[in-house]
Design an enzyme around this catalytic site. Structure first.
Site, PDB file in Angstrom:
ATOM      1  N   HIS A  97      43.455  39.171  41.332  1.00  0.00           N
ATOM      2  CA  HIS A  97      42.213  39.957  41.287  1.00  0.00           C
ATOM      3  C   HIS A  97      40.998  39.070  41.563  1.00  0.00           C
ATOM      4  O   HIS A  97      40.166  39.381  42.434  1.00  0.00           O
ATOM      5  CB  HIS A  97      42.077  40.619  39.913  1.00  0.00           C
ATOM      6  CG  HIS A  97      40.831  41.422  39.742  1.00  0.00           C
ATOM      7  ND1 HIS A  97      40.779  42.780  39.931  1.00  0.00           N
ATOM      8  CD2 HIS A  97      39.562  41.057  39.393  1.00  0.00           C
ATOM      9  CE1 HIS A  97      39.556  43.215  39.720  1.00  0.00           C
ATOM     10  NE2 HIS A  97      38.800  42.184  39.386  1.00  0.00           N
ATOM     11  N   GLU A  98      40.916  37.964  40.834  1.00  0.00           N
ATOM     12  CA  GLU A  98      39.759  37.080  41.003  1.00  0.00           C
ATOM     13  C   GLU A  98      39.794  36.388  42.365  1.00  0.00           C
ATOM     14  O   GLU A  98      38.748  36.104  42.944  1.00  0.00           O
ATOM     15  CB  GLU A  98      39.727  36.041  39.877  1.00  0.00           C
ATOM     16  CG  GLU A  98      39.605  36.629  38.480  1.00  0.00           C
ATOM     17  CD  GLU A  98      38.423  37.565  38.310  1.00  0.00           C
ATOM     18  OE1 GLU A  98      37.422  37.415  39.050  1.00  0.00           O
ATOM     19  OE2 GLU A  98      38.496  38.466  37.454  1.00  0.00           O
ATOM     20  N   HIS A 143      37.923  38.516  44.846  1.00  0.00           N
ATOM     21  CA  HIS A 143      36.475  38.284  44.783  1.00  0.00           C
ATOM     22  C   HIS A 143      36.109  36.964  45.460  1.00  0.00           C
ATOM     23  O   HIS A 143      35.168  36.885  46.250  1.00  0.00           O
ATOM     24  CB  HIS A 143      36.012  38.231  43.321  1.00  0.00           C
ATOM     25  CG  HIS A 143      36.100  39.535  42.595  1.00  0.00           C
ATOM     26  ND1 HIS A 143      35.634  40.724  43.102  1.00  0.00           N
ATOM     27  CD2 HIS A 143      36.597  39.839  41.359  1.00  0.00           C
ATOM     28  CE1 HIS A 143      35.835  41.700  42.235  1.00  0.00           C
ATOM     29  NE2 HIS A 143      36.428  41.179  41.167  1.00  0.00           N
TER      30      HIS A 143
END
Length: 424
Positions: free
Chosen positions: A21-22, A25
Site C-alpha cells: 500500500h505504502e 504512494h
C-alpha cells in the site's frame, strides 16, 4: 515450532499488505517528482531506520498501518528566520549544508547572520558576515543540519502542493490501487494452490483436521480418502458425508479410509458444538481438484474480487445502521488471531485470507473518513471544482481530528479484543 511459524506468517501478512500500500504512494509520488522524506511501516517509536537516497525507511513499533511522508504535505518542521545566526558549507560555489546549531563545532564553514533566505523558490541566502552582506546560491538538494539530523530542503517544485491535482490524486489513490492489484494476484495464486473441483468426483478426502476433535483423536490426518462410513460407500458425495455426520451426534461411526493406498478402519463419535447444527467430527471434507487454467484463474480472481467487495460493503452497511455489536469489530489483535488460524490451515488458506485483507484495506482507505486516502481525494476533488486549494491548515486539522478519532476507536476495539481473549 508451529507457534513460531504461525506468528512469523501473521507478521509477514501484515508487512506485505501495508508495504504494498505504502509503496504505491511512494512510487507514484517519486514519479511525480515529489520529495519523499520517509517511508514508514507502523506508527510510534522507531525500531529500525535506514536512509537511502532522499528517503528514510523506518520500521516503527505499533503495527497498525504505515505512511509515506511527502514534502509539503505538512508544515516543514525547521524554519530559518532573518536575524538567525547560521553556518553554511559551500561546494562549487553553492550552499550544500546549512548548520543551525553547534556552530562553534563546525569546520570549514562560513558563519553569519541571516539577512534574507528563500529555500523554496529563489534558493538563495544572504548572510551578514562581519558587516559584509554576501548572497549565496543554495543547491536544490542542500541539507539543513539541526540537533544531529540532516534534513533535505524541499524546493517548491519538489513539494506535494506544487503538482497538478491529477498527479497528487494519483499519488494518493495508488496506495489502495496496489492493494487491489495484490488482492487480484493473490486470489489467482489461491486457486492455483487449491485447484478447481473435478467434474464427477469419485472420492472425498480430508482437507483439514481440527485438534482435540473426534477425527483427530481417532488418528485421521489430512489427505485421508474416505471409502465408506457405516458400510455405506461415500464415493464423491461430500454432502452425504456431512449429512451422515450431522445425524450421528453421540453415536459411534465406523469409517473405512485409504491412507497412502493402504486401507484403515477407525471408529469415532460426532459431538455437538455450540451454535452449530448436528454432530461434528472436526474435519474439512474436500473433493479432488485439478490445476486451474490461465483463463479459469483470471475468471475466479475477478469473481472473488466482486463477491468479497459486496461482502465488505454489506459489513459497512451494517456498521453504519447500527446492526452490530462491539464484539463484531476487530482490531490488530483479532486480525493477528484470525491470521494465525488461517496460517494453521495451510499456505493456500493463508493466501486467500491475505487477498481478502488486502482488498479490505484498499476499500477501507478509500472511504471519505478524515485522515484516510478517501478524505484526501475528496479535498482534491473540491480543489479541482473551485479552482483553488482549501486552506492547508484547515485540511490538516480535519485529518488530525479524524486520525485521533480512529486511534481512539482502535484503542477501544483492541481493549475489547484483549478482554475477549482473557475471558476465553
Amino acid at each position: 515450532m508451529q507457534m513460531v511459524q504461525v506468528v512469523f506468517l501473521s507478521i509477514l501478512v501484515f508487512f506485505v499488505i501495508v508495504t504494498i500500500h505504502e509503496w504505491g504512494h511512494f512510487i507514484f509520488a517519486k514519479r511525480a517528482g515529489i520529495l519523499v522524506r520517509e517511508f514508514a511501516i507502523g506508527f510510534g517509536p522507531k525500531v529500525f531506520s535506514h536512509t537511502h537516497g532522499e528517503t528514510r525507511y523506518t520500521l516503527r513499533l505499533l503495527p497498525v498501518g504505515g505512511f509515506v511522508r511527502m514534502a509539503g504535505e505538512d508544515p516543514e518542521v525547521v524554519d530559518i528566520q532573518p536575524g538567525q545566526t547560521i553556518a553554511v558549507r559551500l561546494k562549487d560555489n553553492q550552499v550544500t549544508k546549512l548548520y543551525l546549531d553547534q556552530l562553534d563545532l563546525r569546520k570549514q564553514v562560513i558563519r553569519g547572520e541571516v539577512e534574507s533566505i528563500d529555500i523554496e523558490h529563489e534558493l538563495s541566502v544572504t548572510l551578514d558576515v562581519e558587516g559584509e552582506l554576501t548572497t549565496y546560491s543554495i543547491h536544490p538538494q542542500a541539507m539543513m543540519v539541526v540537533k544531529g539530523q540532516d534534513i533535505q530542503i524541499a524546493p517548491y517544485n519538489r513539494q506535494f502542493g506544487s503538482k497538478s491535482v491529477g498527479k497528487r490524486a494519483m499519488a494518493i489513490f495508488a496506495g489502495p490501487l496496489m492493494n487491489f492489484i495484490l488482492a487480484f494476484i493473490l486470489f489467482g495464486v489461491y486457486i492455483q494452490l487449491a485447484g478447481m473441483p473435478v467434474e464427477n468426483p469419485s472420492y472425498v478426502k480430508i482437507g483439514e483436521v481440527t485438534d482435540k476433535m473426534p477425527a483427530a483423536k481417532a488418528g485421521l490426518v489430512k489427505g485421508d480418502v474416505i471409502n465408506n462410513v457405516n458400510g455405506i460407500a461415500i464415493g464423491g458425495d461430500r454432502e452425504r458425508l456431512i449429512k451422515m455426520i450431522e445425524n450421528s451426534e453421540g453415536k459411534p461411526m465406523n469409517w473405512s479410509i485409504l491412507r497412502d493406498g493402504n486401507p484403515l478402519n477407525v471408529t469415532l463419535t460426532p459431538v455437538s458444538m455450540a451454535g452449530q447444527k448436528g454432530g461434528k467430527v472436526g474435519i474439512a471434507p474436500i473433493l479432488p481438484t485439478r490445476t486451474a487454467s490461465f483463463g479459469e484463474t483470471i475468471h475466479y480472481a475477478g469473481n472473488a474480487m466482486v463477491t468479497m467487495t459486496k461482502n465488505i460493503f454489506e459489513g459497512f452497511r451494517q456498521l453504519i445502521f447500527g446492526q452490530f455489536k462491539l464484539d463484531d469489530l476487530g482490531g490488530p489483535v483479532r486480525t493477528f488471531e484470525v491470521t494465525g488460524q488461517f496460517a494453521k490451515q495451510g499456505i493456500d488458506q493463508l493466501t486467500l485470507w491475505t487477498a481478502i485483507l488486502s482488498l479490505y484495506l484498499g476499500i477501507f482507505n478509500l472511504l471519505p473518513i478524515p485522515a484516510l486516502d478517501g478524505s484526501r481525494l475528496v479535498f482534491l476533488g473540491i480543489e479541482s471544482v473551485r479552482g483553488k486549494p482549501i486552506d492547508p491548515n484547515r485540511e490538516s486539522m480535519v485529518h488530525f481530528i479524524g486520525f485521533a478519532m480512529l486511534m481512539l476507536l482502535m484503542l477501544a476495539v483492541t481493549y475489547n479484543d484483549i478482554l475477549r481473549l482473557v475471558k476465553g
